[in-house]
Design a protein around this motif. Structure first.
Motif, PDB file in Angstrom:
ATOM      1  N   ALA A   1       4.329  11.801 -12.478  1.00  0.00           N
ATOM      2  CA  ALA A   1       5.551  12.383 -13.026  1.00  0.00           C
ATOM      3  C   ALA A   1       5.879  11.755 -14.369  1.00  0.00           C
ATOM      4  O   ALA A   1       6.259  12.440 -15.329  1.00  0.00           O
ATOM      5  N   ALA A   2       5.702  10.437 -14.454  1.00  0.00           N
ATOM      6  CA  ALA A   2       6.042   9.737 -15.684  1.00  0.00           C
ATOM      7  C   ALA A   2       5.165  10.187 -16.829  1.00  0.00           C
ATOM      8  O   ALA A   2       5.629  10.390 -17.954  1.00  0.00           O
ATOM      9  N   LEU A   3       3.869  10.359 -16.530  1.00  0.00           N
ATOM     10  CA  LEU A   3       2.953  10.789 -17.582  1.00  0.00           C
ATOM     11  C   LEU A   3       3.366  12.155 -18.117  1.00  0.00           C
ATOM     12  O   LEU A   3       3.404  12.377 -19.333  1.00  0.00           O
ATOM     13  N   GLN A   4       3.672  13.045 -17.178  1.00  0.00           N
ATOM     14  CA  GLN A   4       4.083  14.384 -17.625  1.00  0.00           C
ATOM     15  C   GLN A   4       5.346  14.306 -18.481  1.00  0.00           C
ATOM     16  O   GLN A   4       5.439  14.935 -19.522  1.00  0.00           O
ATOM     17  N   LEU A   5       6.281  13.496 -18.003  1.00  0.00           N
ATOM     18  CA  LEU A   5       7.525  13.362 -18.760  1.00  0.00           C
ATOM     19  C   LEU A   5       7.266  12.768 -20.134  1.00  0.00           C
ATOM     20  O   LEU A   5       7.883  13.161 -21.121  1.00  0.00           O
ATOM     21  N   GLU A   6       6.361  11.810 -20.187  1.00  0.00           N
ATOM     22  CA  GLU A   6       6.074  11.167 -21.460  1.00  0.00           C
ATOM     23  C   GLU A   6       5.536  12.186 -22.455  1.00  0.00           C
ATOM     24  O   GLU A   6       5.944  12.223 -23.619  1.00  0.00           O
ATOM     25  N   GLN A   7       4.607  13.022 -21.935  1.00  0.00           N
ATOM     26  CA  GLN A   7       4.062  14.040 -22.829  1.00  0.00           C
ATOM     27  C   GLN A   7       5.156  14.993 -23.297  1.00  0.00           C
ATOM     28  O   GLN A   7       5.252  15.329 -24.477  1.00  0.00           O
ATOM     29  N   GLU A   8       6.007  15.368 -22.332  1.00  0.00           N
ATOM     30  CA  GLU A   8       7.070  16.295 -22.687  1.00  0.00           C
ATOM     31  C   GLU A   8       7.998  15.661 -23.726  1.00  0.00           C
ATOM     32  O   GLU A   8       8.370  16.289 -24.714  1.00  0.00           O
ATOM     33  N   ASN A   9       8.285  14.389 -23.481  1.00  0.00           N
ATOM     34  CA  ASN A   9       9.174  13.669 -24.383  1.00  0.00           C
ATOM     35  C   ASN A   9       8.582  13.610 -25.783  1.00  0.00           C
ATOM     36  O   ASN A   9       9.265  13.854 -26.783  1.00  0.00           O
ATOM     37  N   ALA A  10       7.286  13.312 -25.832  1.00  0.00           N
ATOM     38  CA  ALA A  10       6.632  13.223 -27.130  1.00  0.00           C
ATOM     39  C   ALA A  10       6.719  14.565 -27.853  1.00  0.00           C
ATOM     40  O   ALA A  10       6.986  14.630 -29.054  1.00  0.00           O
TER      41      ALA A  10
ATOM     42  N   ARG B   1       0.830  -1.202   0.000  1.00  0.00           N
ATOM     43  CA  ARG B   1       0.000   0.000   0.000  1.00  0.00           C
ATOM     44  C   ARG B   1       0.864   1.253   0.000  1.00  0.00           C
ATOM     45  O   ARG B   1       0.624   2.192  -0.763  1.00  0.00           O
ATOM     46  N   ARG B   2       1.867   1.206   0.875  1.00  0.00           N
ATOM     47  CA  ARG B   2       2.762   2.369   0.946  1.00  0.00           C
ATOM     48  C   ARG B   2       3.438   2.599  -0.391  1.00  0.00           C
ATOM     49  O   ARG B   2       3.498   3.716  -0.899  1.00  0.00           O
ATOM     50  N   GLU B   3       3.908   1.492  -0.961  1.00  0.00           N
ATOM     51  CA  GLU B   3       4.594   1.625  -2.238  1.00  0.00           C
ATOM     52  C   GLU B   3       3.661   2.150  -3.313  1.00  0.00           C
ATOM     53  O   GLU B   3       4.046   2.957  -4.147  1.00  0.00           O
ATOM     54  N   LEU B   4       2.409   1.689  -3.260  1.00  0.00           N
ATOM     55  CA  LEU B   4       1.437   2.115  -4.261  1.00  0.00           C
ATOM     56  C   LEU B   4       1.249   3.626  -4.205  1.00  0.00           C
ATOM     57  O   LEU B   4       1.177   4.299  -5.242  1.00  0.00           O
ATOM     58  N   GLN B   5       1.203   4.148  -2.973  1.00  0.00           N
ATOM     59  CA  GLN B   5       1.103   5.591  -2.813  1.00  0.00           C
ATOM     60  C   GLN B   5       2.249   6.293  -3.531  1.00  0.00           C
ATOM     61  O   GLN B   5       2.033   7.226  -4.308  1.00  0.00           O
ATOM     62  N   GLN B   6       3.436   5.804  -3.269  1.00  0.00           N
ATOM     63  CA  GLN B   6       4.601   6.426  -3.902  1.00  0.00           C
ATOM     64  C   GLN B   6       4.515   6.302  -5.415  1.00  0.00           C
ATOM     65  O   GLN B   6       4.792   7.237  -6.150  1.00  0.00           O
ATOM     66  N   MET B   7       4.094   5.111  -5.849  1.00  0.00           N
ATOM     67  CA  MET B   7       4.053   4.861  -7.293  1.00  0.00           C
ATOM     68  C   MET B   7       3.080   5.794  -7.981  1.00  0.00           C
ATOM     69  O   MET B   7       3.300   6.191  -9.126  1.00  0.00           O
ATOM     70  N   LYS B   8       1.996   6.135  -7.279  1.00  0.00           N
ATOM     71  CA  LYS B   8       1.014   7.011  -7.910  1.00  0.00           C
ATOM     72  C   LYS B   8       1.651   8.347  -8.251  1.00  0.00           C
ATOM     73  O   LYS B   8       1.443   8.889  -9.342  1.00  0.00           O
ATOM     74  N   SER B   9       2.450   8.842  -7.306  1.00  0.00           N
ATOM     75  CA  SER B   9       3.083  10.128  -7.595  1.00  0.00           C
ATOM     76  C   SER B   9       4.089   9.969  -8.736  1.00  0.00           C
ATOM     77  O   SER B   9       4.207  10.821  -9.610  1.00  0.00           O
ATOM     78  N   TRP B  10       4.785   8.826  -8.742  1.00  0.00           N
ATOM     79  CA  TRP B  10       5.725   8.588  -9.836  1.00  0.00           C
ATOM     80  C   TRP B  10       5.005   8.486 -11.170  1.00  0.00           C
ATOM     81  O   TRP B  10       5.486   8.957 -12.190  1.00  0.00           O
TER      82      TRP B  10
END
Lengths: 306, 178
Positions: free
Chosen positions: A99-108, A87-96
């Protein structure tokens, strides 16, 4: 009958010793032959593995599955703690993920701006890990794809995330991957963002050290390590991992690939980068014979002036 | 007397090969693909030594050579080197076997421990002489230690489960007299 046997032993002694001696000679001969003409014997080795391995594989899959099942079952004991942790990890992963989605858009966007076309040659073959090296001193894996599937020596093998190693030894139906952690593995790497070049040298540990670094001060723990493609062995730009510093102050790479549990590997088809071996034909207009005739006196004139 | 028939002899020889293949099989299982902290003991070496000490007729040099050569090929070792060393070691065991028959397990243990160490050292020295990359010294020594530790298990299991026990001097003498 017993007398018969005793009788046999009398003759068997010297004969047996002779046979043992001949066997020893053959084995040592094979070793020396291997030392002299390694590629030929290594090809033979690949053939032996190729012949014997499929006989094992039908039994290997269920046994491996069973052992893993038992291990998984043991992990039920710590189910609650694990659940909390997840659960704790999932919380962290959500924030990641955000971030990943934003980076992906930026990358595209950036790729679009640069009009980059990723290498179309970089397709892959996925293979199942049949066996590991079986020795604590070597780090290699056996894949169930080989010559039949067009695998060639030197191609890169990755798991979903990062580089695992490269193909070394191809049989008809199997091929061997020398992992980054093997002591004979040395991979030219590029450390970003500083752009330093280095070698990732396997030393039989989980985190291979970085060697031949130009300037260690410019590298910080957490920097990305990717293949540089130097020497044309591996295609450039494959993720290897992140820089980490061990307690002794030595820089090492924490591999992106989860090399403790590998089940599938993708082998990248790499047909090499064609070398540029001619001078600038594009810049100079093609010379005709008249040009040459005109040029010759000019050259001598200049030489005299000089 | 059933112990001595040719079929029993060949059955045990084939059992040895099957056991060798089994150890290779388990060593090759892709369970831990990463580097290991503790090297696994060399069960096959322990098996070869234990059987050579007890019943050398069950493990002819050809069989030992074939089994170890196969592992040489599979475990990415220089082919032939380890096989030659182990064949030599088994030959030494064969010679010492009769002297140890009534000496007790401790004497056997000491002899085997020294032999396993000698095998590892010989392998290392040969690698050095031929200028080949050597495995880490610490790992090799650990493996020697574990192999020595696993030896009693292998030896006793072969005695109780497979009936590979040494013929005592009395038995041998009885066999010779008749």
């Amino acid at each position: 009958m017993a007398r018969d046997r005793a009788h046999q032993e009398d003759y068997a002694g010297p004969l047996r010793r002779l046979v043992t001696f001949v066997i020893l000679l053959c084995l040592i001969g094979l070793f020396i032959f291997w030392r002299i003409d390694s590629p030929r014997v290594e090809r033979f080795r690949a053939q032996v593995v190729d012949r014997v391995m499929p006989g094992f594989s039908w039994a290997m899959a269920p046994v491996t599955a069973t052992v893993n099942l038992i291990r998984d079952f043991q992990s039920y004991q710590s189910l609650y703690a694990q659940n909390q942790e997840l659960r704790r990890e999932l919380q962290q992963m959500k924030s990641w993920k955000e971030a990943a989605l934003q980076l992906e858009q930026e990358n595209a966007r950036l790729l679009d701006l640069n009009n980059v076309r990723l290498d179309p040659q970089l397709t892959y073959v996925t293979g199942v890990v049949l066996a590991d090296s079986g020795s604590p001193f070597r780090q290699s894996l056996l894949l169930n794809v080989g010559n039949r599937d067009g695998i060639q020596d030197g191609w890169a093998a990755m798991d979903g995330l990062g580089l695992v190693g490269r193909i070394s030894g191809v049989g008809e139906r199997t091929s061997r991957v020398i992992m980054l952690t093997d002591t004979s593995s040395k991979v030219p790497a590029l450390i970003q963002p500083s752009g330093q070049k280095a070698l990732v040298v396997g030393d039989n540990s989980m985190v291979p050290p970085i060697d031949f670094l130009e300037d260690a001060d410019q590298v910080r723990p957490g920097d990305r390590v990717i293949t540089s493609g130097d020497a044309g062995v591996l295609p450039p730009g494959l993720v290897i991992g992140q820089v980490a510093k061990d307690p002794g102050g030595r820089l090492r790479v924490r591999l992106s690939a989860d090399i403790e549990r590998l089940e599938f590997l993708r082998v990248l088809r790499d047909h090499g980068t064609p070398a540029v071996d001619t001078a600038g034909d594009l810049v100079v207009p093609p010379e005709t014979e008249e040009d040459l005739a005109e040029e010759a006196p000019q050259d001598t004139g200049e030489a005299v002036d000089g | 007397m059933a112990d001595n028939t040719a079929s029993r002899l060949w059955l045990m020889r084939l059992t040895f090969l099957a056991l060798a293949l089994t150890t290779v099989f388990f060593r090759l299982l892709p369970l831990e693909t990463g580097p290991v902290r503790w090297p696994a003991p060399d069960v096959l070496l322990a098996l070869c030594l234990a059987w050579s000490l007890r019943r050398p007729d069950y493990v002819p040099a050809v069989f030992v050579a074939a089994a170890i050569l196969l592992t040489d090929f599979f475990f990415q070792r220089p082919p032939g080197l380890m096989a030659a060393i182990v064949v030599l070691a088994c030959e030494a065991m064969r010679k010492r076997g009769p002297g140890l028959r009534d000496a007790g397990f401790l004497a056997e243990m000491i002899l085997v421990a020294l032999t396993i160490l000698a095998v590892a050292l010989a392998y290392r020295v040969a690698l050095t002489l031929f200028m080949l990359p050597r495995p880490l010294l610490g790992l090799s020594l650990l493996q020697v230690l574990f192999t020595v530790a696993i030896y009693p298990v292998v030896a006793l299991a072969s005695e109780w489960l497979l009936g590979v026990r040494a013929r005592s001097n009395a038995e041998l003498a009885a066999g010779r007299m008749t």
